[in-house]
Scaffold this active site. Structure first.
Site, PDB file in Angstrom:
ATOM      1  N   ASP A  98      -7.951  -5.527   0.158  1.00 15.53           N
ATOM      2  CA  ASP A  98      -8.429  -6.409  -0.916  1.00 15.53           C
ATOM      3  C   ASP A  98      -8.021  -7.867  -0.740  1.00 15.53           C
ATOM      4  OD1 ASP A  98      -9.699  -4.407  -2.426  1.00 15.53           O
ATOM      5  OD2 ASP A  98      -7.759  -3.698  -3.109  1.00 15.53           O
ATOM      6  N   HIS A 111       0.846  -1.195   0.000  1.00 14.56           N
ATOM      7  CA  HIS A 111       0.000   0.000   0.000  1.00 14.56           C
ATOM      8  C   HIS A 111       0.875   1.237   0.000  1.00 14.56           C
ATOM      9  CE1 HIS A 111      -3.159   2.819   1.094  1.00 14.56           C
ATOM     10  NE2 HIS A 111      -3.974   1.900   0.654  1.00 14.56           N
TER      11      HIS A 111
HETATM   12  N1  CMC Z   1       4.135  -7.573  -4.724  1.00 18.03           N
HETATM   13  C1  CMC Z   1       5.481  -7.543  -4.899  1.00 18.03           C
HETATM   14  N2  CMC Z   1       6.230  -6.428  -4.767  1.00 18.03           N
HETATM   15  C2  CMC Z   1       5.587  -5.291  -4.440  1.00 18.03           C
HETATM   16  C3  CMC Z   1       4.200  -5.261  -4.231  1.00 18.03           C
HETATM   17  C4  CMC Z   1       3.483  -6.456  -4.385  1.00 18.03           C
HETATM   18  N3  CMC Z   1       2.124  -6.459  -4.201  1.00 18.03           N
HETATM   19  N4  CMC Z   1       3.824  -3.996  -3.919  1.00 18.03           N
HETATM   20  C5  CMC Z   1       4.954  -3.264  -3.941  1.00 18.03           C
HETATM   21  N5  CMC Z   1       6.015  -4.050  -4.245  1.00 18.03           N
HETATM   22  C6  CMC Z   1       7.416  -3.620  -4.299  1.00 18.03           C
HETATM   23  C7  CMC Z   1       7.699  -2.859  -5.591  1.00 18.03           C
HETATM   24  O1  CMC Z   1       8.161  -3.692  -6.613  1.00 18.03           O
HETATM   25  C8  CMC Z   1       8.767  -1.883  -5.135  1.00 18.03           C
HETATM   26  O2  CMC Z   1       9.989  -2.569  -5.083  1.00 18.03           O
HETATM   27  P1  CMC Z   1      11.370  -1.784  -5.396  1.00 18.03           P
HETATM   28  O3  CMC Z   1      11.485  -0.726  -4.354  1.00 18.03           O
HETATM   29  O4  CMC Z   1      12.419  -2.851  -5.301  1.00 18.03           O
HETATM   30  O5  CMC Z   1      11.234  -1.220  -6.780  1.00 18.03           O
HETATM   31  C9  CMC Z   1       8.384  -1.557  -3.679  1.00 18.03           C
HETATM   32  O6  CMC Z   1       7.626  -2.696  -3.233  1.00 18.03           O
HETATM   33  C10 CMC Z   1       7.506  -0.306  -3.549  1.00 18.03           C
HETATM   34  O7  CMC Z   1       6.402  -0.446  -4.426  1.00 18.03           O
HETATM   35  P2  CMC Z   1       5.783   0.752  -5.271  1.00 18.03           P
HETATM   36  O8  CMC Z   1       5.071   0.209  -6.455  1.00 18.03           O
HETATM   37  O9  CMC Z   1       6.850   1.789  -5.524  1.00 18.03           O
HETATM   38  O10 CMC Z   1       4.769   1.335  -4.219  1.00 18.03           O
HETATM   39  P3  CMC Z   1       3.483   2.196  -4.524  1.00 18.03           P
HETATM   40  O11 CMC Z   1       3.172   2.925  -3.281  1.00 18.03           O
HETATM   41  O12 CMC Z   1       3.684   2.999  -5.761  1.00 18.03           O
HETATM   42  O13 CMC Z   1       2.352   1.094  -4.863  1.00 18.03           O
HETATM   43  C11 CMC Z   1       0.538  -0.397  -4.659  1.00 18.03           C
HETATM   44  C12 CMC Z   1       1.368   0.707  -3.983  1.00 18.03           C
HETATM   45  C13 CMC Z   1      -0.694  -0.681  -3.805  1.00 18.03           C
HETATM   46  C14 CMC Z   1       0.068   0.085  -6.043  1.00 18.03           C
HETATM   47  C15 CMC Z   1       1.419  -1.663  -4.798  1.00 18.03           C
HETATM   48  O14 CMC Z   1       1.790  -2.129  -3.515  1.00 18.03           O
HETATM   49  C16 CMC Z   1       0.712  -2.786  -5.577  1.00 18.03           C
HETATM   50  O15 CMC Z   1       0.759  -2.786  -6.798  1.00 18.03           O
HETATM   51  N6  CMC Z   1       0.037  -3.741  -4.865  1.00 18.03           N
HETATM   52  C17 CMC Z   1      -0.729  -4.791  -5.513  1.00 18.03           C
HETATM   53  C18 CMC Z   1      -2.071  -4.246  -5.934  1.00 18.03           C
HETATM   54  C19 CMC Z   1      -3.007  -4.041  -4.752  1.00 18.03           C
HETATM   55  O16 CMC Z   1      -3.174  -4.901  -3.903  1.00 18.03           O
HETATM   56  N7  CMC Z   1      -3.678  -2.869  -4.742  1.00 18.03           N
HETATM   57  C20 CMC Z   1      -4.677  -2.537  -3.725  1.00 18.03           C
HETATM   58  C21 CMC Z   1      -4.255  -1.395  -2.855  1.00 18.03           C
HETATM   59  S1  CMC Z   1      -5.313  -1.184  -1.419  1.00 18.03           S
HETATM   60  C22 CMC Z   1      -6.884  -0.815  -2.017  1.00 18.03           C
HETATM   61  C23 CMC Z   1      -6.955   0.319  -2.984  1.00 18.03           C
HETATM   62  O17 CMC Z   1      -6.192   1.264  -2.935  1.00 18.03           O
HETATM   63  O18 CMC Z   1      -7.859   0.282  -3.818  1.00 18.03           O
END
Ligand code: CMC
Length: 429
Positions: free
Chosen positions: A364, A306
Site C-alpha cells: 500500500d 506486515h
Molecule cells: N508504524 C509504527 N509501528 C508499527 C507499525 C507501523 N506501521 N507496524 C507495526 N508497528 C510496531 C507495533 O507497534 C509493534 O510494536 P511493539 O512490538 O513495540 O508493540 C510491532 O511493530 C509489531 O506490530 P503488530 O501490530 O504487533 O504487528 P501485526 O502483525 O499485528 O500488524 C499490520 C501488522 C500490517 C497491521 C501493522 O504493521 C500496521 O498496522 N501497519 C500499518 C497499516 C498498513 O500499512 N496495513 C497494510 C498491510 S499490507 C496490505 C494488506 O494487508 O491489506
C-alpha cells in the site's frame, strides 16, 4: 500421513501430536484431536501461529520477501503476465494455453454487465457514501439477483458465480464511483481489456469520446495483478469463515469486502496517501517518524509493516518501480507526494525502531501514488484493491468447497468472565 510428531506434556501426561510437512514453509502441528484427547484448547488470538486450512494457491516466505502464486513468483507474473491470465492461474491451478485463455477472457467479458434493476439499488445510497460502503451492499445484493448461481453444492453454479464476480466487480466499483460524483453510469465495453474497460467505466462520460491511455491501462493491470491474492489474510479468512457455514458466494465476498475496508488491511492505501499528503514536505518527516515510534500516540506509519513479511514486501518493490515509470510516462515530474514517500521510506529504513521490528514498506505504500496520478480519488483506492482481490477470494472459496473434509469454522475461547451467578432483581441492584 505425518512422518514426524511433537510431544505435549500436560500434568505429566504425554500427548503425541502429528506434525505435517508442507511443500514449502514451516511444519504444522496438527492439533485437531487435542481437545478430544487432552481436554485443552490452544490460544492464539490474531492467528499468529495458526494455520487455518491447507491450500495450494499462494505461498509467502515472509523472511525472504517471497510471494508465489501456484509456484510462480509475483515479480515474474507482474512483468510477463497480465491480470486475467493470473486470474486463470489462481482459479484453475495452471497457466492457460492460448486457447484456454481466450475462452476464459470471453467468458469473463460476457458477464461484465450487471442486472439493469441493480441500478436502482445504487440509487438508494446517499451520494456521499464511501464507495466501499456501496460495494459491500451491492455485492451482497447480487445474491438477490443471481439466484441461478447460489447453490454452492453445484460445481457448475460455483463456476458461474466465480466468473460473475470477477467480471462484474469492476463494473460495480466504477458505478459506485460514478454515483458518488453524480455522473451517469458507464456501461462496460467488451472490446477493451479488463483493465482498460475499468478505466473507461470510471473516466469516460457519454458526452464525448474517451480514449484509454495504454500506459494507464497497463499500470492498472499491474495494480490488479499485484493485489490478486495473498493467502490467508484477514479478508480471505473472513470469506472462508463466512463460506464455512454454507453461505452463498455473493454474501461471502461481501463479507470479504467489509473486512478489507479497515485501515490495518486494504484501507491502508487510502490512509497512506492521506498521510503522505498531510506530511506534505520532506522537512516534516522526522516529526511523523517520532510519532510512529511513540507508544503513547496511536499513529502508525501507514503502508509500513506486515504480519507475514519481515523483509521487503515483493509487491512494494514492483509498485515503487511502477510509480516511477507511470509518473514519468504520464509526464508528471517532481511529484511532491512521491518525493515525501521516498524520503520517508529512506528515513524509516535508517531508523533502528523500524529495522529492529523488521518494518518495511508494504504493497500500500506506493500504490496510492500511482492511482492518484491516474486520476482516482483516495476513496477509490480500497475499492480497486477489493476488485483486484476478488479473484483471490473466489479461488480460496472454490478450493475450500472442493475439499470434502471442510467444516464450519468455529473457534473456541479462553473464557475470563464471571462464573455462574444468580439473577438479581432490578430493585436489588
Ligand atoms: N508504524 C509504527 N509501528 C508499527 C507499525 C507501523 N506501521 N507496524 C507495526 N508497528 C510496531 C507495533 O507497534 C509493534 O510494536 P511493539 O512490538 O513495540 O508493540 C510491532 O511493530 C509489531 O506490530 P503488530 O501490530 O504487533 O504487528 P501485526 O502483525 O499485528 O500488524 C499490520 C501488522 C500490517 C497491521 C501493522 O504493521 C500496521 O498496522 N501497519 C500499518 C497499516 C498498513 O500499512 N496495513 C497494510 C498491510 S499490507 C496490505 C494488506 O494487508 O491489506
Amino acid at each position: 500421513m505425518a512422518d514426524k510428531s511433537a510431544t505435549l506434556t500436560i500434568d505429566g501426561t504425554e500427548y503425541e501430536l502429528p506434525v505435517l510437512s508442507p511443500t514449502s514453509g514451516p511444519d504444522v502441528i496438527d492439533i485437531r484431536k487435542l481437545y478430544g484427547q487432552a481436554g485443552v484448547f490452544t490460544y492464539d488470538p490474531g492467528f499468529t501461529s495458526t494455520a487455518s486450512c491447507d491450500s495450494t494457491i499462494t505461498f509467502i516466505d515472509g523472511d525472504k520477501g517471497e510471494l508465489l502464486h501456484r509456484g510462480y513468483p509475483i515479480d515474474q507474473l507482474a512483468e510477463k503476465s497480465h491480470y486475467l491470465e493470473v486470474c486463470y492461474l489462481l482459479l484453475y491451478g495452471e497457466l492457460p494455453t492460448a486457447e484456454q485463455l481466450e475462452d476464459f477472457e470471453t467468458r469473463v467479458t460476457r458477464h461484465t454487465m450487471i442486472h439493469e434493476q441493480m441500478h436502482n439499488f445504487f440509487r438508494g445510497f446517499r451520494r456521499d457514501a464511501h464507495p466501499m460502503a456501496t460495494m459491500v451492499g451491492v455485492v451482497g445484493a447480487m445474491s438477490a439477483f443471481y439466484h441461478d448461481s447460489t447453490d454452492i453444492n453445484d460445481p457448475w453454479q460455483r463456476e458461474v458465480a466465480s466468473i460473475r464476480l470477477i467480471a462484474k466487480m469492476p463494473t460495480i466499483a466504477a458505478m459506485a464511483y460514478k454515483y458518488s460524483i453524480g455522473q451517469p453510469f458507464v456501461y462496460p465495453r467488451n472490446d477493451l481489456s479488463y483493465a482498460a474497460n475499468f478505466v473507461h467505466m470510471c473516466f469516460s462520460v457519454p458526452a464525448e469520446p474517451y480514449h484509454v491511455d495504454p500506459i494507464v491501462a497497463r499500470a492498472m493491470d499491474r495494480i490488479f495483478t499485484l493485489h490478486a491474492d495473498h493467502e490467508q489474510n484477514a479478508s480471505t479468512s473472513t470469506v472462508r469463515l463466512a463460506s464455512s457455514s454454507g453461505a452463498n458466494p455473493f454474501a461471502c465476498i461481501a463479507a470479504g469486502i467489509a473486512c478489507l475496508w479497515g485501515p490495518a488491511h486494504g484501507g491502508a492505501n487510502q490512509a497512506c496517501l492521506e498521510m503522505l499528503r498531510e506530511i506534505g514536505t520532506p522537512d516534516r518527516i522526522p516529526e511523523y517518524i517520532a510519532r510512529a515510534k511513540d507508544k503513547e500516540d496511536p499513529f502508525r506509519l501507514m503502508g509500513f509493516g506486515h504480519r507475514v513479511y519481515k523483509n521487503f514486501d515483493p509487491r512494494a518493490k514492483v509498485m515503487k518501480q511502477s510509480a516511477d515509470e507511470v509518473l514519468e510516462l504520464l509526464g508528471i515530474e517532481n511529484n511532491p507526494t512521491l518525493q515525501v514517500a521516498k524520503d520517508l521510506e529512506a528515513a524509516a529504513l535508517a531508523d533502528e525502531y523500524f529495522t529492529d521490528k523488521k518494518l518495511f514498506p508494504n504493497v500500500d505504500f506506493y500504490s496510492g501514488i500511482i492511482l492518484e496520478a491516474m486520476g482516482f480519488p483516495t476513496s477509490m483506492f480500497t475499492p480497486i484493491f477489493a476488485l483486484s482481490r476478488t479473484i483471490g477470494w473466489v479461488s480460496q472459496w472454490k478450493e475450500q468447497l472442493a475439499d470434502p473434509h471442510h467444516k464450519i469454522g468455529r473457534p473456541r475461547q479462553l473464557y475470563l468472565g464471571d462464573t455462574t451467578r444468580d439473577y438479581i432483581e432490578i430493585e436489588n441492584r
